[in-house]
Write a protein that holds these residues in place. Structure first.
Motif, mmCIF file in Angstrom:
data_model
loop_
_atom_site.group_PDB
_atom_site.id
_atom_site.type_symbol
_atom_site.label_atom_id
_atom_site.label_comp_id
_atom_site.label_asym_id
_atom_site.label_seq_id
_atom_site.Cartn_x
_atom_site.Cartn_y
_atom_site.Cartn_z
ATOM 1 N N LYS A 78 55.181 -0.750 62.705
ATOM 2 C CA LYS A 78 55.420 0.327 63.665
ATOM 3 C C LYS A 78 56.896 0.740 63.648
ATOM 4 C CE LYS A 78 52.930 2.478 66.910
ATOM 5 N NZ LYS A 78 51.635 3.135 66.599
ATOM 6 N N SER A 79 57.776 -0.243 63.598
ATOM 7 C CA SER A 79 59.209 0.064 63.611
ATOM 8 C C SER A 79 59.644 0.741 62.316
ATOM 9 C CB SER A 79 60.016 -1.219 63.848
ATOM 10 O OG SER A 79 59.792 -2.156 62.822
ATOM 11 N N LEU A 80 59.088 0.302 61.185
ATOM 12 C CA LEU A 80 59.418 0.942 59.910
ATOM 13 C C LEU A 80 58.897 2.381 59.881
ATOM 14 C CD1 LEU A 80 58.605 -1.963 57.417
ATOM 15 C CD2 LEU A 80 60.868 -1.083 58.000
ATOM 16 N N SER A 81 57.784 2.618 60.548
ATOM 17 C CA SER A 81 57.187 3.954 60.558
ATOM 18 C C SER A 81 58.054 4.968 61.283
ATOM 19 C CB SER A 81 55.803 3.909 61.218
ATOM 20 O OG SER A 81 54.931 3.058 60.501
ATOM 21 N N VAL A 82 58.858 4.511 62.227
ATOM 22 C CA VAL A 82 59.724 5.424 62.966
ATOM 23 C C VAL A 82 60.636 6.177 62.011
ATOM 24 C CG1 VAL A 82 61.607 5.570 64.639
ATOM 25 C CG2 VAL A 82 59.632 4.111 65.108
ATOM 26 N N ASP A 83 61.219 5.457 61.054
ATOM 27 C CA ASP A 83 62.114 6.095 60.098
ATOM 28 C C ASP A 83 61.342 7.042 59.178
ATOM 29 O OD1 ASP A 83 64.976 6.075 59.158
ATOM 30 O OD2 ASP A 83 63.986 5.594 57.269
ATOM 31 N N ASN A 84 60.106 6.652 58.823
ATOM 32 C CA ASN A 84 59.297 7.505 57.968
ATOM 33 C C ASN A 84 58.948 8.823 58.653
ATOM 34 O OD1 ASN A 84 59.385 5.266 56.362
ATOM 35 N ND2 ASN A 84 57.263 4.661 56.710
ATOM 36 N N LEU A 85 58.722 8.763 59.964
ATOM 37 C CA LEU A 85 58.374 9.972 60.703
ATOM 38 C C LEU A 85 59.518 10.977 60.714
ATOM 39 C CD1 LEU A 85 56.381 8.498 63.723
ATOM 40 C CD2 LEU A 85 55.484 9.664 61.715
ATOM 41 N N MET A 86 60.748 10.486 60.622
ATOM 42 C CA MET A 86 61.884 11.392 60.544
ATOM 43 C C MET A 86 61.800 12.245 59.272
ATOM 44 S SD MET A 86 63.434 10.634 63.326
ATOM 45 C CE MET A 86 61.832 10.144 63.976
ATOM 46 N N VAL A 87 61.336 11.627 58.191
ATOM 47 C CA VAL A 87 61.172 12.363 56.939
ATOM 48 C C VAL A 87 60.040 13.378 57.071
ATOM 49 C CG1 VAL A 87 60.637 12.152 54.475
ATOM 50 C CG2 VAL A 87 62.074 10.443 55.586
ATOM 51 N N SER A 235 57.189 -1.021 53.038
ATOM 52 C CA SER A 235 56.540 -1.632 54.203
ATOM 53 C C SER A 235 55.548 -2.725 53.834
ATOM 54 C CB SER A 235 55.830 -0.551 55.029
ATOM 55 O OG SER A 235 54.815 0.076 54.288
ATOM 56 N N VAL A 236 54.788 -2.552 52.752
ATOM 57 C CA VAL A 236 53.799 -3.577 52.388
ATOM 58 C C VAL A 236 54.454 -4.922 52.100
ATOM 59 C CG1 VAL A 236 52.044 -4.247 50.702
ATOM 60 C CG2 VAL A 236 52.042 -1.937 51.639
ATOM 61 N N GLY A 259 48.281 5.211 65.048
ATOM 62 C CA GLY A 259 49.008 5.815 66.157
ATOM 63 C C GLY A 259 50.171 6.691 65.741
ATOM 64 N N LEU A 260 50.341 6.888 64.421
ATOM 65 C CA LEU A 260 51.515 7.620 63.949
ATOM 66 C C LEU A 260 51.484 9.100 64.334
ATOM 67 C CD1 LEU A 260 52.416 6.241 60.419
ATOM 68 C CD2 LEU A 260 53.352 5.653 62.656
#
Length: 345
Positions: A78-87, A235-236, A259-260
């Motif tokens: 979930k925390s790693l996804s935060v940075d991905n969502l910025m992209v 992430s994996v 939930g992204l």
């Protein structure tokens, strides 16, 4: 600890919960043109409660140790996804995609992520179980991700234009492209566009003539999907570092990914205030890399006597993230500069 394996009961509950939840989400937003922050926040809470419910099931049905492994992987993903969502925000901006269409694109992007994550988790956990030396490779990959994020902070670069992404160029070679959005469609047939129109108008709006055209919405989806594939290489291995069991790894990643879409619309409004969250993620990546290297050393070279329990990893992951959020609230700094630096291409 023995291997968790693939208990049929756990698999059945996991698949049923995911399938029903996806249907409910799709049904709830089937006619939605614009996603409000309030609606996105409610769905974000729903997905988090669902993930915690599966944690409670693992704890009650199996053991706290297995449940902690799953939860640590979930929080990390979930925390790693935060940075991905910025992209993802930069990608949508590049293609001029509005809020309602963003939800549709993210939906299909996440469906693709469910499939590709399953493949990567199976390959990654198989390699990890085959040889403890693989852990050193994963540790290097995770540490490299942390270094890249550290180098990208505060570089002052403008947001990258993804409209010339390699996936866009590849799609253009495979099929003609209609250069304008057409409702919420990914593809559109020739006769729908050009019946009765002049030849000059045709040539201006397509890259070349054909029976079927890809729209900018599909180009955006292709860019989102290929970008997510690149993220999975970070992430994996990171999630496998804390949760080597394939089913727990996949469950952790899927509950985080589901939930992204809702989290995206919340972060779009709040990202400028979480200016220190990316620093917390960088710290976590280095911690995970060190943990995996230590674990691999213990198995491949010799037991150092140092072992990090699942409960300890969970506390570290949660603690570092909480510190990042609290620091953002107490020391907001220059929000515009930090949020710009946090957006990567």
């Amino acid at each position: 600890m023995e291997h968790f394996g693939f208990p049929m009961e756990a698999i059945a509950i996991f698949v049923a919960v995911v399938a029903v939840s996806i249907y409910l989400d799709l049904f709830a937003h089937r006619k939605t043109d614009e996603i409000s922050v309030a609606d996105a926040a409610k769905w974000s809470v729903f997905w988090i409660v669902l993930a915690l419910g599966f944690y409670g099931y693992l704890w009650g049905r199996f053991s706290k140790e297995w449940a902690d492994l799953y939860l640590a992987g979930y929080v990390l993903e979930k925390s790693l996804s935060v940075d991905n969502l910025m992209v993802f925000m930069a990608i949508f901006a590049s293609f001029g995609i509005r809020s309602g269409l963003q939800h549709r694109i993210l939906y299909w992007g996440i469906i693709g992520a469910l499939v590709f994550r399953a493949i990567f988790v199976l390959i990654g956990t198989s390699l990890f179980m085959a040889s403890p030396w693989v852990g050193f490779v994963f540790a290097i990959l995770v540490a490299w991700s942390g270094v890249q994020m550290l180098k990208s902070r505060g570089d002052g670069e403008e947001i990258e234009d993804y409209s010339d992404h390699w996936s866009v160029r590849l799609t253009g070679k495979m099929m003609p492209i209609y250069t304008r959005l057409h409702l919420d469609r990914f593809f559109v047939r020739h006769e729908e566009l050009f019946v009765g129109r002049e030849e000059a108008e045709r040539q201006k709006s397509v890259t070349r003539m054909g029976a079927l055209y890809a729209t900018p919405a599909f180009l955006c989806l292709a860019t989102i999907e290929t970008s997510d594939l690149a993220f999975s290489f970070d992430s994996v291995p990171a999630v496998i570092a804390v949760t080597q069991e394939p089913l727990l790894v996949y469950a952790a990643m899927i509950f985080a990914i589901l939930g992204l879409r809702s989290l995206y619309f919340v972060l779009a409004a709040l990202t400028r205030y979480l200016v220190h969250l990316e620093k917390a993620v960088i710290v976590l990546l280095f911690y995970i890399a060190g943990k995996m290297a230590l674990q691999s050393w213990n198995h491949a070279i010799g037991d150092t006597g140092l072992h990090i329990s699942p409960g300890t990893s969970l506390m570290v992951v949660l603690g570092v993230l909480v510190l990042g959020v609290v620091a953002s609230l107490l020391f907001p700094g220059n929000k515009d500069d930090d949020s710009a630096g946090a957006t990567k291409g």
